[in-house]
Scaffold this motif. Structure first.
Motif, PDB file in Angstrom:
ATOM      1  N   GLY A  45       0.805  -1.209   0.000  1.00 61.08           N
ATOM      2  CA  GLY A  45       0.000   0.000   0.000  1.00 61.08           C
ATOM      3  C   GLY A  45       0.840   1.263   0.000  1.00 61.08           C
ATOM      4  O   GLY A  45       0.582   2.199  -0.758  1.00 61.08           O
ATOM      5  N   THR A  46       1.897   1.299   0.826  1.00 60.69           N
ATOM      6  CA  THR A  46       2.735   2.491   0.900  1.00 60.69           C
ATOM      7  C   THR A  46       3.558   2.683  -0.362  1.00 60.69           C
ATOM      8  O   THR A  46       3.802   3.809  -0.791  1.00 60.69           O
ATOM      9  CB  THR A  46       3.646   2.435   2.147  1.00 60.69           C
ATOM     10  OG1 THR A  46       4.310   3.685   2.300  1.00 60.69           O
ATOM     11  CG2 THR A  46       4.671   1.312   2.036  1.00 60.69           C
ATOM     12  N   HIS A  47       3.960   1.578  -1.013  1.00 61.46           N
ATOM     13  CA  HIS A  47       4.720   1.691  -2.257  1.00 61.46           C
ATOM     14  C   HIS A  47       3.810   2.147  -3.408  1.00 61.46           C
ATOM     15  O   HIS A  47       4.251   2.871  -4.297  1.00 61.46           O
ATOM     16  CB  HIS A  47       5.382   0.358  -2.610  1.00 61.46           C
ATOM     17  CG  HIS A  47       6.593   0.052  -1.776  1.00 61.46           C
ATOM     18  ND1 HIS A  47       6.503  -0.395  -0.484  1.00 61.46           N
ATOM     19  CD2 HIS A  47       7.919   0.160  -2.059  1.00 61.46           C
ATOM     20  CE1 HIS A  47       7.720  -0.564   0.004  1.00 61.46           C
ATOM     21  NE2 HIS A  47       8.593  -0.236  -0.927  1.00 61.46           N
ATOM     22  N   ARG A  48       2.559   1.725  -3.366  1.00 62.59           N
ATOM     23  CA  ARG A  48       1.627   2.170  -4.404  1.00 62.59           C
ATOM     24  C   ARG A  48       1.422   3.676  -4.322  1.00 62.59           C
ATOM     25  O   ARG A  48       1.406   4.383  -5.334  1.00 62.59           O
ATOM     26  CB  ARG A  48       0.285   1.444  -4.234  1.00 62.59           C
ATOM     27  CG  ARG A  48      -0.727   1.757  -5.330  1.00 62.59           C
ATOM     28  CD  ARG A  48      -2.057   1.057  -5.086  1.00 62.59           C
ATOM     29  NE  ARG A  48      -1.870  -0.380  -4.931  1.00 62.59           N
ATOM     30  CZ  ARG A  48      -2.055  -1.045  -3.777  1.00 62.59           C
ATOM     31  NH1 ARG A  48      -2.434  -0.383  -2.697  1.00 62.59           N
ATOM     32  NH2 ARG A  48      -1.865  -2.330  -3.712  1.00 62.59           N
TER      33      ARG A  48
ATOM     34  N   ALA B 102      13.541   0.111   3.879  1.00 58.12           N
ATOM     35  CA  ALA B 102      12.113   0.250   3.577  1.00 58.12           C
ATOM     36  C   ALA B 102      11.790  -0.007   2.109  1.00 58.12           C
ATOM     37  O   ALA B 102      10.619  -0.179   1.755  1.00 58.12           O
ATOM     38  CB  ALA B 102      11.626   1.649   3.971  1.00 58.12           C
ATOM     39  N   GLY B 103      12.802  -0.011   1.233  1.00 55.02           N
ATOM     40  CA  GLY B 103      12.564  -0.302  -0.178  1.00 55.02           C
ATOM     41  C   GLY B 103      12.618   0.906  -1.084  1.00 55.02           C
ATOM     42  O   GLY B 103      12.067   0.875  -2.189  1.00 55.02           O
TER      43      GLY B 103
ATOM     44  N   LEU C 260       7.872   6.274   3.117  1.00 59.74           N
ATOM     45  CA  LEU C 260       7.556   4.848   2.990  1.00 59.74           C
ATOM     46  C   LEU C 260       7.392   4.235   4.378  1.00 59.74           C
ATOM     47  O   LEU C 260       8.341   4.173   5.158  1.00 59.74           O
ATOM     48  CB  LEU C 260       8.674   4.123   2.238  1.00 59.74           C
ATOM     49  CG  LEU C 260       8.709   4.272   0.720  1.00 59.74           C
ATOM     50  CD1 LEU C 260       9.934   3.561   0.163  1.00 59.74           C
ATOM     51  CD2 LEU C 260       7.451   3.707   0.089  1.00 59.74           C
ATOM     52  N   ASP C 261       6.200   3.783   4.680  1.00 61.19           N
ATOM     53  CA  ASP C 261       5.931   3.110   5.945  1.00 61.19           C
ATOM     54  C   ASP C 261       6.214   1.615   5.815  1.00 61.19           C
ATOM     55  O   ASP C 261       6.295   1.079   4.694  1.00 61.19           O
ATOM     56  CB  ASP C 261       4.473   3.317   6.352  1.00 61.19           C
ATOM     57  CG  ASP C 261       4.172   4.768   6.653  1.00 61.19           C
ATOM     58  OD1 ASP C 261       4.974   5.400   7.374  1.00 61.19           O
ATOM     59  OD2 ASP C 261       3.140   5.279   6.165  1.00 61.19           O
ATOM     60  N   PRO C 262       6.359   0.897   6.922  1.00 62.63           N
ATOM     61  CA  PRO C 262       6.490  -0.568   6.851  1.00 62.63           C
ATOM     62  C   PRO C 262       5.217  -1.190   6.280  1.00 62.63           C
ATOM     63  O   PRO C 262       4.157  -0.564   6.242  1.00 62.63           O
ATOM     64  CB  PRO C 262       6.698  -0.976   8.318  1.00 62.63           C
ATOM     65  CG  PRO C 262       7.193   0.260   9.000  1.00 62.63           C
ATOM     66  CD  PRO C 262       6.525   1.408   8.297  1.00 62.63           C
ATOM     67  N   MET C 263       5.326  -2.436   5.860  1.00 67.53           N
ATOM     68  CA  MET C 263       4.170  -3.152   5.354  1.00 67.53           C
ATOM     69  C   MET C 263       3.199  -3.471   6.484  1.00 67.53           C
ATOM     70  O   MET C 263       3.584  -3.573   7.650  1.00 67.53           O
ATOM     71  CB  MET C 263       4.610  -4.450   4.668  1.00 67.53           C
ATOM     72  CG  MET C 263       5.303  -4.241   3.342  1.00 67.53           C
ATOM     73  SD  MET C 263       5.652  -5.800   2.487  1.00 67.53           S
ATOM     74  CE  MET C 263       6.935  -6.468   3.539  1.00 67.53           C
TER      75      MET C 263
ATOM     76  N   PRO D 253      10.876  -4.364   4.802  1.00 73.58           N
ATOM     77  CA  PRO D 253      11.265  -5.367   3.807  1.00 73.58           C
ATOM     78  C   PRO D 253      12.647  -5.971   4.027  1.00 73.58           C
ATOM     79  O   PRO D 253      12.814  -7.191   3.924  1.00 73.58           O
ATOM     80  CB  PRO D 253      11.193  -4.602   2.487  1.00 73.58           C
ATOM     81  CG  PRO D 253      10.131  -3.574   2.718  1.00 73.58           C
ATOM     82  CD  PRO D 253      10.296  -3.155   4.152  1.00 73.58           C
ATOM     83  N   ARG D 254      13.652  -5.157   4.316  1.00 74.12           N
ATOM     84  CA  ARG D 254      14.995  -5.721   4.443  1.00 74.12           C
ATOM     85  C   ARG D 254      15.102  -6.632   5.664  1.00 74.12           C
ATOM     86  O   ARG D 254      15.714  -7.692   5.594  1.00 74.12           O
ATOM     87  CB  ARG D 254      16.046  -4.619   4.527  1.00 74.12           C
ATOM     88  CG  ARG D 254      17.484  -5.160   4.495  1.00 74.12           C
ATOM     89  CD  ARG D 254      18.503  -4.059   4.473  1.00 74.12           C
ATOM     90  NE  ARG D 254      18.348  -3.239   3.275  1.00 74.12           N
ATOM     91  CZ  ARG D 254      18.945  -2.057   3.116  1.00 74.12           C
ATOM     92  NH1 ARG D 254      19.698  -1.556   4.081  1.00 74.12           N
ATOM     93  NH2 ARG D 254      18.765  -1.375   2.001  1.00 74.12           N
ATOM     94  N   ARG D 255      14.499  -6.235   6.774  1.00 77.19           N
ATOM     95  CA  ARG D 255      14.517  -7.104   7.951  1.00 77.19           C
ATOM     96  C   ARG D 255      13.788  -8.408   7.652  1.00 77.19           C
ATOM     97  O   ARG D 255      14.205  -9.489   8.084  1.00 77.19           O
ATOM     98  CB  ARG D 255      13.843  -6.405   9.136  1.00 77.19           C
ATOM     99  CG  ARG D 255      14.571  -5.184   9.659  1.00 77.19           C
ATOM    100  CD  ARG D 255      13.817  -4.637  10.861  1.00 77.19           C
ATOM    101  NE  ARG D 255      14.172  -3.266  11.146  1.00 77.19           N
ATOM    102  CZ  ARG D 255      13.516  -2.472  11.964  1.00 77.19           C
ATOM    103  NH1 ARG D 255      12.423  -2.927  12.580  1.00 77.19           N
ATOM    104  NH2 ARG D 255      13.915  -1.235  12.178  1.00 77.19           N
TER     105      ARG D 255
END
Length: 413
Positions: free
Chosen positions: A26-29, A54-55, A190-193, A233-235
């Motif tokens: 959602g945050t990436h969109r 965070a990507g 960018l927030d976490p998923m 994402p990375r974690r």
């Protein structure tokens, strides 16, 4: 390693950003919408921030894959811990311009001419600056000046700024950056998923490498994965990569919540090392350093000569004095046995009971020295564990250049 066991065509959770694995949370969109809006405007600054991992880089890489290179020339700048003049040289280098020996005025003229040539050829120019939190104020001001270049009332350069959360503080709360702030046309953090996005994210990446259901994941496993990674994402990639490695070693075909707990415990145990005391090693030095760590004797720091120093280095134990003291104890007790103390076997042998005449100060000093030696050995063991952990990460990142277990001195040790 695990990719071969499970029949994958690649490593779906590698740490290196790969736009081909882009997952639209959602945050990436929302971030893509802001980037698309900014590109349509063709001017000003667009700011994307997010926590480490965070990507951000993957997001911009995905965007670049959707852009026609015949209509947009995009260049990326990563080394940003520089002042203004050096930043201009880095940008010129990315544009393919000669910068050595040129004055700042000459450099700016060359860059403006390059941007005009791109515009005449029907191409817009986009500069992507990563790690924005490292930019000096002077560098940000130079970027603002570059955004002033125009041709026929149209901006010649658009700039994306990517950075960690502290970059927002710098950008929006530094008084001298008011002119730059007025040129920012869109921002997004960018927030976490979200918890419900973790399972689709994992399965999306697995399917990219040919996953057909092996291994499967228990529903509760996804919940624990989210709890531990906080949706970053990375974690999440680090944890799932270790999970798959664990699954390959244990020959698992289903990952349960208990398996996730086991891997988390391993990761936490690794992080128990005081990493602040360990200098990071370049990948090419890992093998050599590991071999040295296995064979190197304990080296003691020199004793401090300043009694006032609150963190004085411990003195190197005087083993000759220790042997003499223990020998004296044995003689006083009426036995002829003398125990040898060495760094490798400190206080391993029993000691005869001390006679009342033994100097208690000497005994206390001996105990202090032995305790210091044991602490140092623990530190060396922790450093070795850290090096071996780096080796494992190296193998996961680049298995083709990893050391051969059959011939490597480190693996044999």
């Amino acid at each position: 390693m695990y990719d071969q066991y499970y029949g994958f065509t690649g490593r779906p959770f590698q740490l290196t950003p790969d736009p081909s694995f882009y997952f639209e949370s959602g945050t990436h969109r929302k971030a893509m919408s802001y980037l698309g809006y900014g590109l349509a405007q063709g001017e000003g600054f667009i700011v994307i921030t997010g926590d480490v991992g965070a990507g951000k880089t993957t997001l911009v890489g995905h965007l670049m894959n959707t852009i026609d290179p015949n209509r947009l020339t995009a260049v990326k700048l990563v080394s940003t811990q520089v002042e203004g003049d050096d930043l201009l040289r880095l940008v010129a280098e990315q544009f393919g311009l000669e910068w050595e020996g040129q004055s700042k005025a000459e450099l700016l003229r060359s860059m403006e001419e390059y941007l005009r040539e791109q515009a005449r050829a029907g191409r817009r120019t986009l500069l992507i600056v990563d790690e924005g939190q490292n930019l000096a104020i002077s560098a940000l001001e130079e970027l603002r000046m570059l955004s002033n270049f125009q041709l026929g009332g149209h901006s010649l350069l658009q700039i994306f700024l990517l950075g960690q959360p502290e970059f927002r503080q710098t950008l929006f709360h530094t008084p001298t950056l008011e002119q730059l702030r007025q040129r920012v046309i869109a921002t997004h953090h960018l927030d976490p998923m979200e918890p419900e996005e973790v399972e689709p994210y994992i399965l999306h990446r697995l399917k990219k490498v040919g996953w057909t259901g092996n291994p499967s994941f228990a529903p509760e496993a996804y919940e624990l994965i989210f709890d531990y990674s906080d949706g970053v994402p990375r974690r999440l990639n680090v944890l799932v990569s270790r999970l798959l490695l664990f699954g390959a070693v244990e020959e698992l075909h289903r990952i349960s919540v208990q398996h996730v707990r086991n891997v988390i415990a391993e990761i936490e145990a690794d992080r128990g090392i005081d990493e602040a005391s360990l200098a990071p090693l370049p990948v090419e030095d890992v093998v050599a350093h590991a071999a040295a760590a296995v064979e190197a004797p304990v080296e003691w720091p020199a004793a401090s000569t300043d009694d006032r120093a609150p963190f004085a280095a411990p003195a190197k134990p005087d083993f000759a004095e220790a042997r003499a003291l223990v020998a004296g104890q044995a003689a006083t007790a009426g036995t002829e046995e003398v125990f040898e103390l060495a760094p490798e076997t400190a206080v391993a042998a029993p000691v005869a009971p001390a006679a009342p005449a033994i100097d208690e100060v000497q005994v206390a000093e001996l105990q202090r020295q032995i305790a210091s030696l044991e602490d140092r050995l623990v530190e060396q063991d922790a450093a070795l564990r850290r090096v071996l952990d780096l080796l494992i990460e190296w193998v996961e990142r680049d298995p083709e250049n990893a050391p051969n277990p059959a011939t490597s001195k480190v693996w044999a040790a």
